[in-house]
Design a protein around this motif. Structure first.
Motif, short mmCIF file in Angstrom:
data_model
loop_
_atom_site.label_atom_id
_atom_site.label_comp_id
_atom_site.label_asym_id
_atom_site.label_seq_id
_atom_site.Cartn_x
_atom_site.Cartn_y
_atom_site.Cartn_z
N ARG A 1 0.58 -1.43 -0.16
CA ARG A 1 -0.13 -0.17 -0.43
C ARG A 1 0.91 1.42 0.13
O ARG A 1 0.32 2.33 0.02
N PHE A 2 2.27 1.26 0.22
CA PHE A 2 3.05 2.40 0.28
C PHE A 2 4.00 2.24 -0.58
O PHE A 2 5.15 2.96 0.26
N THR B 1 5.91 3.36 -2.16
CA THR B 1 7.63 4.67 -1.76
C THR B 1 8.04 4.97 -1.18
O THR B 1 8.77 5.06 -1.02
N LYS C 1 11.49 1.72 -0.50
CA LYS C 1 13.30 2.53 0.11
C LYS C 1 13.56 2.74 1.70
O LYS C 1 14.11 3.02 1.93
N GLU D 1 0.62 6.95 6.39
CA GLU D 1 -0.19 7.56 5.45
C GLU D 1 0.10 9.19 5.61
O GLU D 1 0.62 9.26 4.46
N ASP E 1 4.06 9.40 4.49
CA ASP E 1 3.92 9.11 2.85
C ASP E 1 3.43 10.88 2.38
O ASP E 1 3.58 10.42 1.20
N THR E 2 2.17 11.44 3.25
CA THR E 2 2.23 12.40 2.13
C THR E 2 2.43 13.50 2.86
O THR E 2 3.77 14.12 2.12
N ALA E 3 2.89 13.83 3.81
CA ALA E 3 3.58 15.22 4.76
C ALA E 3 5.17 14.51 5.03
O ALA E 3 5.44 13.56 5.17
N GLN E 4 6.38 15.38 4.46
CA GLN E 4 7.62 14.80 5.45
C GLN E 4 8.02 15.58 6.49
O GLN E 4 7.76 15.99 6.96
N ARG F 1 9.94 16.18 8.40
CA ARG F 1 11.79 15.80 8.08
C ARG F 1 12.73 15.92 9.11
O ARG F 1 13.97 16.27 9.12
N TYR G 1 6.72 -1.95 -8.32
CA TYR G 1 5.51 -1.31 -8.37
C TYR G 1 4.76 -3.01 -8.05
O TYR G 1 4.06 -3.05 -9.38
N SER H 1 -3.65 -2.01 -5.41
CA SER H 1 -4.36 -1.73 -4.88
C SER H 1 -5.73 -0.80 -5.96
O SER H 1 -6.35 -0.43 -6.47
N SER H 2 -5.02 -1.08 -6.92
CA SER H 2 -5.34 -0.21 -8.80
C SER H 2 -6.69 -0.90 -9.58
O SER H 2 -6.04 -2.47 -9.09
N LYS I 1 -5.32 11.08 -3.18
CA LYS I 1 -4.42 10.18 -3.04
C LYS I 1 -5.23 8.43 -3.06
O LYS I 1 -4.06 7.49 -4.02
N ARG J 1 -4.32 6.21 -6.30
CA ARG J 1 -3.87 5.03 -6.86
C ARG J 1 -4.82 3.84 -7.02
O ARG J 1 -4.13 2.85 -8.14
N ARG J 2 -6.16 3.48 -6.96
CA ARG J 2 -6.88 2.94 -7.59
C ARG J 2 -7.04 2.68 -9.05
O ARG J 2 -6.95 1.70 -9.22
N ILE J 3 -6.43 4.17 -9.53
CA ILE J 3 -6.12 4.32 -11.17
C ILE J 3 -4.69 3.24 -11.98
O ILE J 3 -4.65 3.64 -12.68
N GLY J 4 -4.25 3.61 -10.53
CA GLY J 4 -2.93 2.76 -11.11
C GLY J 4 -1.19 3.79 -11.12
O GLY J 4 -0.75 2.85 -12.34
N PRO K 1 3.52 5.40 -8.72
CA PRO K 1 4.27 5.55 -6.59
C PRO K 1 4.61 7.26 -6.90
O PRO K 1 4.01 8.18 -7.05
N ILE L 1 1.07 15.28 -2.49
CA ILE L 1 1.82 16.41 -1.80
C ILE L 1 2.20 18.05 -2.42
O ILE L 1 1.37 18.78 -1.54
N TYR M 1 -1.51 18.76 -1.43
CA TYR M 1 -1.69 18.64 0.69
C TYR M 1 -1.49 20.74 1.29
O TYR M 1 -1.64 20.52 1.93
#
Lengths: 427, 153
Positions: free
Chosen positions: A150-151, A153, A156, A279, A282-285, A287, A353, A357-358, B40, B44-47, B50, B58, B61
């Protein structure tokens, strides 16, 4: 990719087709079909939540039976540190280790010792300048699977080292071969005593592309009852535990990260909570974060479904167990690199990847499907009652569009239809 | 879906583009950022790859947070094409007096209570620009701002 083998089995006789597991599955992997639960193994992350929720004990964890441990092999017990927190009045780990030998194991190696080495290697890894921060602990197999599904990205960011049980498997084998040079690899059987079914799946699926160093995974609760009998009889134990406070601390949420001597860490536990944290990362960094410890079970490994004791009590007991222990008793050999870790302990997470979920194989089809799902969804009551066998109205809309279930399974829609039919009859 | 984040399909007939509309509540700072989580999920569902999803979410956001801090909320629209993602943020806030200055890293007009939460570092607009391929700002003092961001795959 071969199909993923998850470690939850269903007793169809006992399953009533209720919605407890359906509603609580964090990845929406469960559907109720033909009156009982079905798990989509591509989505299951082995968190054990459904086992915990089932009021009918229909969901069971899959693991090796204690009785199946081969008698003719050189067997090595690998107890997870969580095990130390299961016993009342245990203030000396040696009694437990002796108990395992009395049960018939040829040798014991504490997973907590391997955990202390991993702590040290993680500290050294964090000194590297080319790494992605925050580093996410890879010790909990549920987290590794959740991140890769699910994540993607964040793959790594996963700590590229084996989990403690695997490292324990390697060291235990080496030690056994040194002690008994006549032993061949096939003669040795490493038995991990696990707090959770996720570690069973980890071993059975060869998740990170190497053959596991664990031969069998048995349930902590199975061994607990076997041990109770033998431990009562002992007066003085022979073996001596080689773990420190840090190794024992790994059983509890925050134990792994607090031992890194680095203030920039976060520790979260419980499957819903760790999803929220991921989540956010993944969205906000974030730091200022160097390390993130995530445990799928509440309280950490002490909350695993194969444990016996209430996780909070276990936590108190572990505090007693580690009270007079040295900080750490396991340190990397002189030959280990100053920064990072020895190559043989490093693992590479598959960063392809895996877009489970796609919706479709290509974006055009996925967009068409999404549009159809939106259409169906608009007509649904948004009660998320689960009566249709899907966890939410949104998931139901998707199941309808994919042809897995009939639209008429929605009881609210049917009730409206019925009312209309009755009305037109009256007219 | 939480209240206030009603996704609506705007183009009923046009399958070339999926559209969603989110109301960003300016009165409740604790819900700021929720629309970009929804976005997001949809992407993701559309694929989408990443990296593309990360860039779009971002940027979205940062824009969403900006709308809440400076403009009392607004509307976020998402248009999904096969090869690009377009986010349009519309608000009726005070407008941006000096766009060039606002685009400077570290420049911020956020109030102290917002900074205490870790926002207001003056990186919002620069990040939005950095993570998107095209960013267009239309702003009028006292009337509001419309920001259109495009992320190509």
């Amino acid at each position: 990719m071969a199909e993923y083998k998850h470690s939850v089995s269903l007793d169809v006789e006992k399953c009533k087709g209720c919605t407890h597991c359906l509603k609580r599955c964090p990845t929406e992997a469960i559907r109720i079909r033909n009156g009982h639960a079905v798990i989509d193994s591509n989505r299951c992350i082995d968190c054990g939540e459904c086992i915990r929720q089932c009021p009918h004990q229909a969901k069971k964890a899959v693991f090796d039976k204690y009785s199946a441990i081969p008698k003719d092999k050189y067997t090595i017990a690998l107890p997870a540190p969580t095990f130390y927190g299961q016993f009342e009045h245990l203030d000396d780990i040696d009694y437990l280790l002796q108990g395992l030998l009395d049960l018939g194991f040829d040798d014991v190696f504490e997973v907590a010792c391997a955990a202390e080495l991993i702590t040290e290697y993680t500290r050294r890894y964090l000194k590297r300048e080319d790494i992605n921060l925050p580093v996410i602990s890879s010790a909990c197999p549920v987290v590794v699977r959740l991140v890769s599904l699910r994540f993607p990205t964040l793959v790594k960011n996963l700590m590229p080292i084996m989990p403690p049980m695997e490292l324990a498997g390697i060291i235990a084998r080496e030690k056994a071969k040194k002690k008994h040079p006549e032993l061949k690899d096939d003669d040795i059987c490493t038995v991990f005593i696990s707090p959770c079914p996720a570690k069973v799946s980890y071993v059975k699926n060869n998740l990170v592309g190497y053959k596991s160093n664990i031969d069998m995974v048995v349930s902590m609760s199975d061994l607990y009852f076997e041990l109770l009998n033998v431990m009562k009889k002992r007066i003085t134990p022979i073996p001596y535990s080689r773990t420190g406070m840090i190794g024992v601390g790994w059983a509890i949420s925050g134990g792994e990260s607090s031992s890194l001597m680095n203030d920039h860490y976060l520790a979260a536990d419980g499957i819903e909570n760790i999803i929220k944290v991921l989540e956010d990362i993944d969205t906000a960094q974030h730091r200022n974060l160097d390390f993130v410890e995530l445990n799928a079970c509440s309280g950490g490994c002490v909350g695993g479904v194969l444990t016996v004791e209430n996780p909070y009590l276990a936590r108190v007991r572990l505090r007693n167990v580690k009270r007079y222990l040295p900080v750490s008793q396991n340190h990397p050999p002189e030959s280990a690199p100053e920064i990072g870790m020895p190559d043989e302990y490093a693992i590479c997470f598959d960063d392809n990847y895996k877009a489970v979920s796609s919706l479709g194989p290509d974006r055009k089809q996925a967009m068409k499907l999404m549009s159809d799902i939106d259409e169906v969804f608009k007509t649904l009551p948004e009660l998320d009652c689960g009566s249709c066998g899907s966890p939410t109205c949104r998931a139901f809309a998707e199941d309808v569009v994919k042809g897995n279930v009939k639209y008429e399974e929605c009881i609210v829609v049917m009730r409206e239809k019925l009312k209309d039919a009755l009305k037109s009859e009256e007219c | 879906m939480p209240a206030g984040l009603q996704a609506k399909r705007v183009n009923e007939l046009d399958c070339e583009c999926l559209s969603y509309r989110f109301e960003v509540d300016g009165s409740n700072f604790t819900t700021a950022g929720e629309a970009s989580v929804q976005v997001k999920r949809i992407l993701r569902r559309i694929g989408f790859p990443p990296e593309t999803i990360k860039r779009a979410s971002i940027a979205m956001y940062e824009g969403e947070i900006n709308m809440v801090i400076h403009a009392g909320g607004g509307i976020a629209e998402l248009f999904i094409y096969e090869d690009k993602i377009v986010v349009v943020l519309t608000d009726h806030g005070p407008g941006i007096a000096d766009v060039a200055l606002a685009m400077k890293e570290g420049y911020s007009t956020a109030p102290d209570n917002i900074r205490a939460l870790g926002f207001g570092a003056g990186m919002g607009l620069p990040n939005m620009k950095r993570y998107t391929d095209i960013m267009d700002i239309q702003t009028a003092l006292g009337k509001g701002t419309v920001i259109t961001m495009t992320v190509n795959v």
